[in-house]
Motif scaffolding. Sequence first.
Motif, PDB file in Angstrom:
ATOM      1  N   LYS A   1      19.376   9.716 -18.175  1.00 47.50           N
ATOM      2  CA  LYS A   1      20.262   9.001 -17.242  1.00 47.50           C
ATOM      3  C   LYS A   1      20.372   9.737 -15.921  1.00 47.50           C
ATOM      4  O   LYS A   1      20.358   9.141 -14.846  1.00 47.50           O
ATOM      5  N   ALA A   2      20.480  11.070 -15.964  1.00 44.66           N
ATOM      6  CA  ALA A   2      20.540  11.857 -14.733  1.00 44.66           C
ATOM      7  C   ALA A   2      19.224  11.723 -13.971  1.00 44.66           C
ATOM      8  O   ALA A   2      19.212  11.676 -12.734  1.00 44.66           O
ATOM      9  N   LEU A   3      18.136  11.614 -14.698  1.00 38.99           N
ATOM     10  CA  LEU A   3      16.827  11.440 -14.089  1.00 38.99           C
ATOM     11  C   LEU A   3      16.764  10.120 -13.324  1.00 38.99           C
ATOM     12  O   LEU A   3      16.248  10.060 -12.197  1.00 38.99           O
ATOM     13  N   GLU A   4      17.326   9.077 -13.908  1.00 42.09           N
ATOM     14  CA  GLU A   4      17.362   7.782 -13.234  1.00 42.09           C
ATOM     15  C   GLU A   4      18.215   7.847 -11.967  1.00 42.09           C
ATOM     16  O   GLU A   4      17.842   7.293 -10.935  1.00 42.09           O
ATOM     17  N   ARG A   5      19.364   8.545 -12.025  1.00 39.32           N
ATOM     18  CA  ARG A   5      20.215   8.698 -10.832  1.00 39.32           C
ATOM     19  C   ARG A   5      19.489   9.476  -9.743  1.00 39.32           C
ATOM     20  O   ARG A   5      19.532   9.119  -8.564  1.00 39.32           O
TER      21      ARG A   5
ATOM     22  N   VAL B   1      10.898  14.095 -18.826  1.00 36.83           N
ATOM     23  CA  VAL B   1      11.992  14.755 -19.519  1.00 36.83           C
ATOM     24  C   VAL B   1      11.507  16.042 -20.180  1.00 36.83           C
ATOM     25  O   VAL B   1      12.186  17.052 -20.126  1.00 36.83           O
ATOM     26  N   ASP B   2      10.302  16.009 -20.770  1.00 32.76           N
ATOM     27  CA  ASP B   2       9.831  17.211 -21.461  1.00 32.76           C
ATOM     28  C   ASP B   2       8.511  17.706 -20.877  1.00 32.76           C
ATOM     29  O   ASP B   2       7.918  17.068 -20.009  1.00 32.76           O
ATOM     30  N   LEU B   3       8.055  18.860 -21.378  1.00 31.67           N
ATOM     31  CA  LEU B   3       6.856  19.497 -20.828  1.00 31.67           C
ATOM     32  C   LEU B   3       5.607  18.630 -20.961  1.00 31.67           C
ATOM     33  O   LEU B   3       4.790  18.586 -20.043  1.00 31.67           O
TER      34      LEU B   3
END
Length: 194
Positions: free
Chosen positions: A8-12, A29-31
């Motif tokens: 969600k923070a990534l979308e913001r 989100v991940d490596l």
Amino acid sequence: MAADEDQKALERTSALLGTLGHDVTATAVDLAQVTEAIAREEPQLSVVVVHQDDEHALDLIEEISAFATGPVIALLSEEDADFVRRAAERGIYAAVRDGHPDAIQSAIEIALRRHAETERLVEQVDRLEGALERRAVIERAKGILMERHGISDRAAFDRLRAHARSNNRTVVDVAAAVTDGHALLTTDGDESDA
């Protein structure tokens, strides 16, 4: 590219970067997602959002720095000098507190400029190293010719240059051949053992 451990923070963050006029071509989100996104998109800039999992953010920064051609910046939820120090060791170009669009844009501009300057310096170092390498090959070849033929430094260089011109080659190519043990024609036309 934007990277964060929280979807969600990534979308913001992606939306915020979009309002600043940037195209977010990939999110991760991940490596594994980071590596795939870098290979697929070749981002000009990467933004890692830091919340609570500093180690995950540091791993993302290190992975991006290792594989992406563009700079990395960190968006921090709060000021954290220790994290910034550790992130700088892993490759960030700038850090800024999240939620301040003007500050984020400034950090992006700084990171892009610093990265461009670093690229110019790397190119300059490569050119200088190449020039030194070429010079060393020529000096070794001159030394070989001077020793074998009892000639001066200038005469040895003139011999290399004359041979290069007459054979449509560079002085460095001829010098490399001499240092590899190939024969070089003397100015008299006789084959030398250099």
